[in-house]
Design an enzyme around this catalytic site. Structure first.
Site, short mmCIF file in Angstrom:
data_model
loop_
_atom_site.label_atom_id
_atom_site.label_comp_id
_atom_site.label_asym_id
_atom_site.label_seq_id
_atom_site.Cartn_x
_atom_site.Cartn_y
_atom_site.Cartn_z
N TYR A 56 -1.05 10.82 0.44
CA TYR A 56 -2.48 10.68 0.72
C TYR A 56 -3.16 12.04 0.51
O TYR A 56 -2.85 13.02 1.20
CB TYR A 56 -2.75 10.19 2.15
CG TYR A 56 -2.25 8.77 2.43
CD1 TYR A 56 -1.75 7.94 1.43
CD2 TYR A 56 -2.29 8.25 3.72
CE1 TYR A 56 -1.30 6.66 1.69
CE2 TYR A 56 -1.84 6.95 4.00
CZ TYR A 56 -1.34 6.17 2.97
OH TYR A 56 -0.89 4.90 3.25
N HIS A 115 7.83 4.35 1.12
CA HIS A 115 6.50 3.82 0.82
C HIS A 115 6.58 2.60 -0.11
O HIS A 115 5.88 1.59 0.09
CB HIS A 115 5.67 4.94 0.16
CG HIS A 115 4.21 4.79 0.33
ND1 HIS A 115 3.38 5.87 0.58
CD2 HIS A 115 3.39 3.73 0.28
CE1 HIS A 115 2.13 5.45 0.66
NE2 HIS A 115 2.11 4.16 0.48
N PRO A 198 -6.09 -4.09 7.07
CA PRO A 198 -6.43 -5.26 7.88
C PRO A 198 -7.91 -5.60 7.86
O PRO A 198 -8.29 -6.73 8.19
CB PRO A 198 -6.02 -4.82 9.29
CG PRO A 198 -6.17 -3.34 9.28
CD PRO A 198 -5.80 -2.90 7.89
N1 LIG Z 1 1.86 1.24 2.93
C1 LIG Z 1 0.97 1.15 1.96
O1 LIG Z 1 1.30 0.99 0.78
C2 LIG Z 1 -0.47 1.28 2.33
C3 LIG Z 1 -1.46 0.99 1.37
C4 LIG Z 1 -2.79 1.13 1.75
C5 LIG Z 1 -3.10 1.51 3.05
N2 LIG Z 1 -2.11 1.80 3.95
C6 LIG Z 1 -2.41 2.27 5.32
O2 LIG Z 1 -3.25 1.31 5.93
C7 LIG Z 1 -4.43 1.95 6.38
C8 LIG Z 1 -5.59 0.97 6.33
O3 LIG Z 1 -5.81 0.49 5.02
P1 LIG Z 1 -7.14 0.83 4.26
O4 LIG Z 1 -7.63 2.14 4.74
O5 LIG Z 1 -6.88 0.70 2.81
O6 LIG Z 1 -8.08 -0.39 4.64
P2 LIG Z 1 -8.80 -0.89 6.00
O7 LIG Z 1 -8.34 -0.15 7.17
O8 LIG Z 1 -8.65 -2.37 6.01
O9 LIG Z 1 -10.32 -0.58 5.71
C9 LIG Z 1 -10.81 0.74 5.75
C10 LIG Z 1 -12.29 0.68 5.46
O10 LIG Z 1 -12.94 -0.11 6.46
C11 LIG Z 1 -13.96 0.66 7.07
N3 LIG Z 1 -14.01 0.27 8.47
C12 LIG Z 1 -13.10 0.55 9.45
N4 LIG Z 1 -13.48 0.01 10.61
C13 LIG Z 1 -14.64 -0.63 10.37
C14 LIG Z 1 -15.53 -1.36 11.19
N5 LIG Z 1 -15.30 -1.54 12.49
N6 LIG Z 1 -16.65 -1.89 10.62
C15 LIG Z 1 -16.90 -1.70 9.31
N7 LIG Z 1 -16.10 -1.01 8.47
C16 LIG Z 1 -14.98 -0.47 9.01
C17 LIG Z 1 -13.61 2.11 6.83
O11 LIG Z 1 -14.77 2.93 6.75
P3 LIG Z 1 -15.10 4.05 7.87
O12 LIG Z 1 -14.12 5.15 7.71
O13 LIG Z 1 -16.49 4.47 7.50
O14 LIG Z 1 -15.05 3.38 9.19
C18 LIG Z 1 -12.94 2.03 5.46
O15 LIG Z 1 -13.92 2.02 4.44
C19 LIG Z 1 -4.57 3.14 5.44
O16 LIG Z 1 -5.45 4.12 5.94
C20 LIG Z 1 -3.14 3.60 5.34
O17 LIG Z 1 -2.78 4.37 6.48
C21 LIG Z 1 -0.81 1.68 3.60
#
Ligand SMILES: NC(=O)c1ccc[n+]([C@@H]2O[C@H](COP(=O)([O-])OP(=O)(O)OC[C@H]3O[C@@H](n4cnc5c(N)ncnc54)[C@H](OP(=O)(O)O)[C@@H]3O)[C@@H](O)[C@H]2O)c1
Length: 296
Positions: A56, A115, A198
């Site tokens: 990241y 990963h 999520p």
């Molecule tokens: N293992 C893997 O291959 C893999 C792949 C992808 C992700 N991940 C992990 O999973 C985590 C989450 O996935 P992600 O970041 O892709 O997607 P996510 O958590 O589903 O969505 C993040 C987005 O949603 C927004 N958000 C968060 N809370 C909110 C709310 N209450 N209302 C409106 N918008 C909201 C955030 O913006 P703001 O910051 O402005 O709130 C950001 O733009 C990652 O950070 C990472 O740690 C793992």
């Protein structure tokens, strides 16, 4: 704390850090203070499990996590990070872990994930390195990300310690882990299943991954019925599942509060089922690819 929390020593709601510090590369214009503050805020509100990866922002996200936790007592947070698929040889796993420890500025990592899989590197080499890291105390637990059941079983055979967590993409749209039985398998095996992405309901061709009002009538109706936001309904559908945790990213304190507030309501069983069965877009997005191992 519920039983799951006690068992796994980490909460059902975890904070992710993808896009903190940049995306693939560090972003020189990133608001680092905002990201650090968000991590500190989440921990202060009881979100102890912080998720990052060596990849990241090319390690910058781990540096920000390290900065956020440096004055916080060690028993208040649980650190998860990941080694990328191009670093799965014995020496590379060891060296990646050491670099992550330096960036996080801690003596040990609570949960260390593979990963993604790499078919070009023998799994025996990777697991030998993971066993070594456990033996030397540099990591406490092992996790797998983006895997199906066959891959989990193969790792289990070669590791000297149980797999602690599986982290796959899972949400109302991305249903592969549910359809292929990974969520059930983890529950039965005592493995914490952690749903990544999520909140965002993204897939090829998506019109609005943030599903503002008017995107999905079903979500709008549920949000109105429970007096919650669409995002809270989406997250609650996951967290309400036995054995399922979420890792969401937010650099925004109001958004963190909004997600924590899902602990204050419950979807009725019938509404949970309606969302489960009738959500209009359900897809496999390739996150549980058992491409390297046959089921045995
Ligand atoms: N293992 C893997 O291959 C893999 C792949 C992808 C992700 N991940 C992990 O999973 C985590 C989450 O996935 P992600 O970041 O892709 O997607 P996510 O958590 O589903 O969505 C993040 C987005 O949603 C927004 N958000 C968060 N809370 C909110 C709310 N209450 N209302 C409106 N918008 C909201 C955030 O913006 P703001 O910051 O402005 O709130 C950001 O733009 C990652 O950070 C990472 O740690 C793992």
């Amino acid at each position: 704390m519920n039983m799951l929390d006690n068992k796994y020593h980490s909460s059902k709601i975890c904070l992710g850090t993808w896009r903190m510090g940049g995306d693939v590369k560090p972003n020189p214009n990133n608001d680092d203070e905002k990201d650090i503050d968000a991590i500190k805020y989440a921990i202060s509100k009881g979100i102890s499990h912080i998720d990052t990866s060596e990849s990241y922002a090319d390690g910058k996200s781990e540096l920000l996590v390290g900065e956020a936790i440096k004055k916080i007592s060690r028993d208040k947070y649980f650190l998860a990070t990941k080694v990328r698929e191009y670093n799965l040889s014995y020496d590379s796993v060891i060296s990646s872990c050491e670099k992550s420890l330096q960036r996080l500025n801690v003596p040990s990592i609570d949960l260390y994930y593979i990963h993604k899989q790499n078919p070009l590197i023998p799994i025996e080499e990777t697991t030998r390195a993971l066993n070594k890291l456990i033996d030397t105390g540099l990591i406490k637990h092992i996790g797998l990300s983006n895997v199906g059941i066959a891959t989990i079983k193969k790792y289990s055979q070669l590791l000297n310690s149980p797999i602690y967590a599986v982290q796959n993409q899972y949400n109302l749209v991305c249903r592969e882990s549910q359809r292929k039985g990974v969520t059930d398998y983890c529950k039965l095996s005592g493995i914490q299943f952690i749903a990544w992405r999520p909140i965002l309901l993204s897939y090829p061709g998506v019109v609005d991954p943030y599903y503002h009002t008017g995107t999905y009538r079903l979500l709008d109706e549920m949000a109105k019925k429970y007096n919650k936001t669409n995002t809270q309904i989406v997250a609650k559908w996951l967290v309400q599942q036995d054995g399922v945790s979420i890792v969401f990213k937010s650099s925004n304190k109001e958004h963190i509060d909004e997600i924590l507030d899902i602990e204050n309501f419950k979807l009725s069983d019938s509404d949970w089922e309606i969302l489960d069965k009738d959500f209009p877009v359900q897809k496999d997005l390739g996150c549980t690819a058992d491409v390297y191992f046959e089921l045995s």
